[in-house]
Motif scaffolding. Structure first.
Motif, PDB file in Angstrom:
ATOM      1  N   LYS A 178     -10.010  -0.932  31.383  1.00  0.00           N
ATOM      2  CA  LYS A 178      -9.535  -1.600  30.168  1.00  0.00           C
ATOM      3  C   LYS A 178      -8.016  -1.697  30.167  1.00  0.00           C
ATOM      4  O   LYS A 178      -7.449  -2.735  29.804  1.00  0.00           O
ATOM      5  CB  LYS A 178     -10.019  -0.840  28.935  1.00  0.00           C
ATOM      6  N   ASP A 179      -7.342  -0.614  30.594  1.00  0.00           N
ATOM      7  CA  ASP A 179      -5.879  -0.632  30.664  1.00  0.00           C
ATOM      8  C   ASP A 179      -5.384  -1.664  31.667  1.00  0.00           C
ATOM      9  O   ASP A 179      -4.320  -2.268  31.483  1.00  0.00           O
ATOM     10  CB  ASP A 179      -5.353   0.756  31.043  1.00  0.00           C
ATOM     11  N   LEU A 180      -6.148  -1.840  32.749  1.00  0.00           N
ATOM     12  CA  LEU A 180      -5.774  -2.809  33.782  1.00  0.00           C
ATOM     13  C   LEU A 180      -6.233  -4.224  33.436  1.00  0.00           C
ATOM     14  O   LEU A 180      -6.031  -5.153  34.218  1.00  0.00           O
ATOM     15  CB  LEU A 180      -6.382  -2.394  35.126  1.00  0.00           C
ATOM     16  N   LYS A 181      -6.862  -4.361  32.256  1.00  0.00           N
ATOM     17  CA  LYS A 181      -7.369  -5.651  31.787  1.00  0.00           C
ATOM     18  C   LYS A 181      -8.393  -6.233  32.761  1.00  0.00           C
ATOM     19  O   LYS A 181      -8.412  -7.434  33.036  1.00  0.00           O
ATOM     20  CB  LYS A 181      -6.214  -6.631  31.563  1.00  0.00           C
ATOM     21  N   LEU A 182      -9.238  -5.330  33.279  1.00  0.00           N
ATOM     22  CA  LEU A 182     -10.331  -5.737  34.151  1.00  0.00           C
ATOM     23  C   LEU A 182     -11.643  -5.632  33.380  1.00  0.00           C
ATOM     24  O   LEU A 182     -11.677  -5.182  32.239  1.00  0.00           O
ATOM     25  CB  LEU A 182     -10.368  -4.852  35.404  1.00  0.00           C
ATOM     26  N   ASN A 183     -12.724  -6.036  34.019  1.00  0.00           N
ATOM     27  CA  ASN A 183     -14.025  -6.029  33.354  1.00  0.00           C
ATOM     28  C   ASN A 183     -14.527  -4.598  33.176  1.00  0.00           C
ATOM     29  O   ASN A 183     -14.891  -3.933  34.139  1.00  0.00           O
ATOM     30  CB  ASN A 183     -15.030  -6.839  34.175  1.00  0.00           C
ATOM     31  N   TYR A 184     -14.523  -4.121  31.935  1.00  0.00           N
ATOM     32  CA  TYR A 184     -14.989  -2.769  31.640  1.00  0.00           C
ATOM     33  C   TYR A 184     -16.276  -2.771  30.819  1.00  0.00           C
ATOM     34  O   TYR A 184     -16.879  -1.719  30.590  1.00  0.00           O
ATOM     35  CB  TYR A 184     -13.910  -2.002  30.859  1.00  0.00           C
ATOM     36  N   GLU A 185     -16.703  -3.950  30.394  1.00  0.00           N
ATOM     37  CA  GLU A 185     -17.854  -4.040  29.491  1.00  0.00           C
ATOM     38  C   GLU A 185     -19.152  -3.602  30.160  1.00  0.00           C
ATOM     39  O   GLU A 185     -20.119  -3.261  29.474  1.00  0.00           O
ATOM     40  CB  GLU A 185     -17.981  -5.471  28.973  1.00  0.00           C
ATOM     41  N   LYS A 186     -19.177  -3.598  31.503  1.00  0.00           N
ATOM     42  CA  LYS A 186     -20.403  -3.201  32.203  1.00  0.00           C
ATOM     43  C   LYS A 186     -20.752  -1.739  31.945  1.00  0.00           C
ATOM     44  O   LYS A 186     -21.899  -1.330  32.154  1.00  0.00           O
ATOM     45  CB  LYS A 186     -20.243  -3.437  33.705  1.00  0.00           C
ATOM     46  N   TYR A 187     -19.758  -0.942  31.500  1.00  0.00           N
ATOM     47  CA  TYR A 187     -20.009   0.470  31.231  1.00  0.00           C
ATOM     48  C   TYR A 187     -20.456   0.725  29.790  1.00  0.00           C
ATOM     49  O   TYR A 187     -20.932   1.818  29.477  1.00  0.00           O
ATOM     50  CB  TYR A 187     -18.747   1.291  31.497  1.00  0.00           C
ATOM     51  N   GLU A 188     -20.275  -0.260  28.910  1.00  0.00           N
ATOM     52  CA  GLU A 188     -20.510  -0.038  27.486  1.00  0.00           C
ATOM     53  C   GLU A 188     -21.948   0.388  27.193  1.00  0.00           C
ATOM     54  O   GLU A 188     -22.187   1.329  26.426  1.00  0.00           O
ATOM     55  CB  GLU A 188     -20.176  -1.315  26.700  1.00  0.00           C
ATOM     56  N   ALA A 189     -22.914  -0.314  27.786  1.00  0.00           N
ATOM     57  CA  ALA A 189     -24.321  -0.021  27.497  1.00  0.00           C
ATOM     58  C   ALA A 189     -24.681   1.403  27.916  1.00  0.00           C
ATOM     59  O   ALA A 189     -25.342   2.140  27.170  1.00  0.00           O
ATOM     60  CB  ALA A 189     -25.228  -1.029  28.207  1.00  0.00           C
ATOM     61  N   THR A 190     -24.222   1.803  29.110  1.00  0.00           N
ATOM     62  CA  THR A 190     -24.516   3.156  29.600  1.00  0.00           C
ATOM     63  C   THR A 190     -23.883   4.213  28.707  1.00  0.00           C
ATOM     64  O   THR A 190     -24.511   5.224  28.362  1.00  0.00           O
ATOM     65  CB  THR A 190     -24.004   3.322  31.042  1.00  0.00           C
ATOM     66  N   ILE A 191     -22.636   3.982  28.313  1.00  0.00           N
ATOM     67  CA  ILE A 191     -21.930   4.947  27.464  1.00  0.00           C
ATOM     68  C   ILE A 191     -22.626   5.090  26.113  1.00  0.00           C
ATOM     69  O   ILE A 191     -22.876   6.207  25.632  1.00  0.00           O
ATOM     70  CB  ILE A 191     -20.462   4.520  27.274  1.00  0.00           C
ATOM     71  N   ASN A 192     -22.950   3.969  25.492  1.00  0.00           N
ATOM     72  CA  ASN A 192     -23.611   4.014  24.182  1.00  0.00           C
ATOM     73  C   ASN A 192     -24.975   4.695  24.266  1.00  0.00           C
ATOM     74  O   ASN A 192     -25.360   5.458  23.373  1.00  0.00           O
ATOM     75  CB  ASN A 192     -23.760   2.598  23.626  1.00  0.00           C
ATOM     76  N   LYS A 193     -25.694   4.428  25.348  1.00  0.00           N
ATOM     77  CA  LYS A 193     -27.006   5.053  25.547  1.00  0.00           C
ATOM     78  C   LYS A 193     -26.856   6.565  25.702  1.00  0.00           C
ATOM     79  O   LYS A 193     -27.623   7.346  25.109  1.00  0.00           O
ATOM     80  CB  LYS A 193     -27.674   4.452  26.783  1.00  0.00           C
ATOM     81  N   ASN A 194     -25.854   6.986  26.485  1.00  0.00           N
ATOM     82  CA  ASN A 194     -25.634   8.420  26.692  1.00  0.00           C
ATOM     83  C   ASN A 194     -25.211   9.115  25.404  1.00  0.00           C
ATOM     84  O   ASN A 194     -25.654  10.236  25.111  1.00  0.00           O
ATOM     85  CB  ASN A 194     -24.574   8.637  27.769  1.00  0.00           C
ATOM     86  N   LEU A 195     -24.345   8.465  24.629  1.00  0.00           N
ATOM     87  CA  LEU A 195     -23.910   9.059  23.363  1.00  0.00           C
ATOM     88  C   LEU A 195     -25.084   9.214  22.403  1.00  0.00           C
ATOM     89  O   LEU A 195     -25.189  10.224  21.686  1.00  0.00           O
ATOM     90  CB  LEU A 195     -22.813   8.197  22.733  1.00  0.00           C
ATOM     91  N   ALA A 196     -25.959   8.225  22.390  1.00  0.00           N
ATOM     92  CA  ALA A 196     -27.144   8.310  21.526  1.00  0.00           C
ATOM     93  C   ALA A 196     -28.036   9.475  21.948  1.00  0.00           C
ATOM     94  O   ALA A 196     -28.567  10.213  21.104  1.00  0.00           O
ATOM     95  CB  ALA A 196     -27.917   6.993  21.581  1.00  0.00           C
TER      96      ALA A 196
END
Length: 205
Positions: free
Chosen positions: A27-45
């Protein structure tokens, strides 16, 4: 309290921490980071659901009169502390997350189902919190190591560029010398041609 579930949640929190760090770097490098969002949200849940289950189990143990629940309470609070850090890191505020771990900032309070039971992670002094602090320090050391590597590469690149510029300067000097020599030869040849031309004119008279 289910020790296997506790271990799984602890490992899941550590794994999610690594994923969030990677996500934040992209995200800081302004690259594609959205591919991690689903995994992170699933793990937090999963972590939240697991913590809820452990709270219920611990509460049930206390209702039956169990007295040796201090270790279980500590383990549950440690997982909650990790979850707090993950949520703060997910918001991109790494400094706040480190403050929580180092006790400089109060994190979320963990409440259990039994009455009058409230534990604040910032008041804990145990090996797990120390491990988390060491993890933060290790992350900082890793960042410094990476920075050192980058600086080293830039230095090597600078030396290579310097050598290349020096080589180019030598080529320019050699070219100038060759141009001067060629110019001198052309002038000498021109003088000879002028001399021959004058001789031809004199002989034709």
């Amino acid at each position: 309290m289910d020790s296997k579930l506790t271990s799984r949640l602890d490992l899941l929190a550590d794994n999610t921490l690594s994923i969030i760090f990677e996500r934040n770097k992209l995200k800081d490098l302004k690259l594609n980071y959205e591919k991690y969002e689903a995994t992170i949200n699933k793990n937090l849940a999963k972590l939240k659901e697991g913590i809820k289950t452990l709270e219920q189990q611990l509460s049930a143990e206390e209702e039956t009169g169990a007295t040796n629940t201090n270790d279980d309470e500590d383990k549950l609070v440690q997982i909650q502390v990790k979850l707090n850090k993950l949520e703060v890191l997910l918001g991109g505020d790494e400094a706040s997350a480190r403050d929580i771990l180092l006790g400089n900032k109060r994190g979320k309070t963990v409440r259990f189902s039994s009455p009058h039971m409230e534990v604040d992670p910032s008041d804990l002094e145990n090996g797990q919190i120390l491990q988390l602090q060491q993890r933060v320090i290790q992350d900082q050391d890793d960042d410094l190591d990476q920075l050192s590597l980058v600086i080293g590469r830039h230095r090597e690149l600078g030396l290579l560029i310097g050598d290349e510029l020096e080589s180019h300067a030598q080529l320019i000097d050699e070219t100038e010398i060759m141009v001067d020599r060629t110019d001198a030869r052309l002038r000498k040849a021109k003088k000879k041609l002028d001399y021959v031309g004058r001789k031809v004119k004199d002989n034709s008279k």
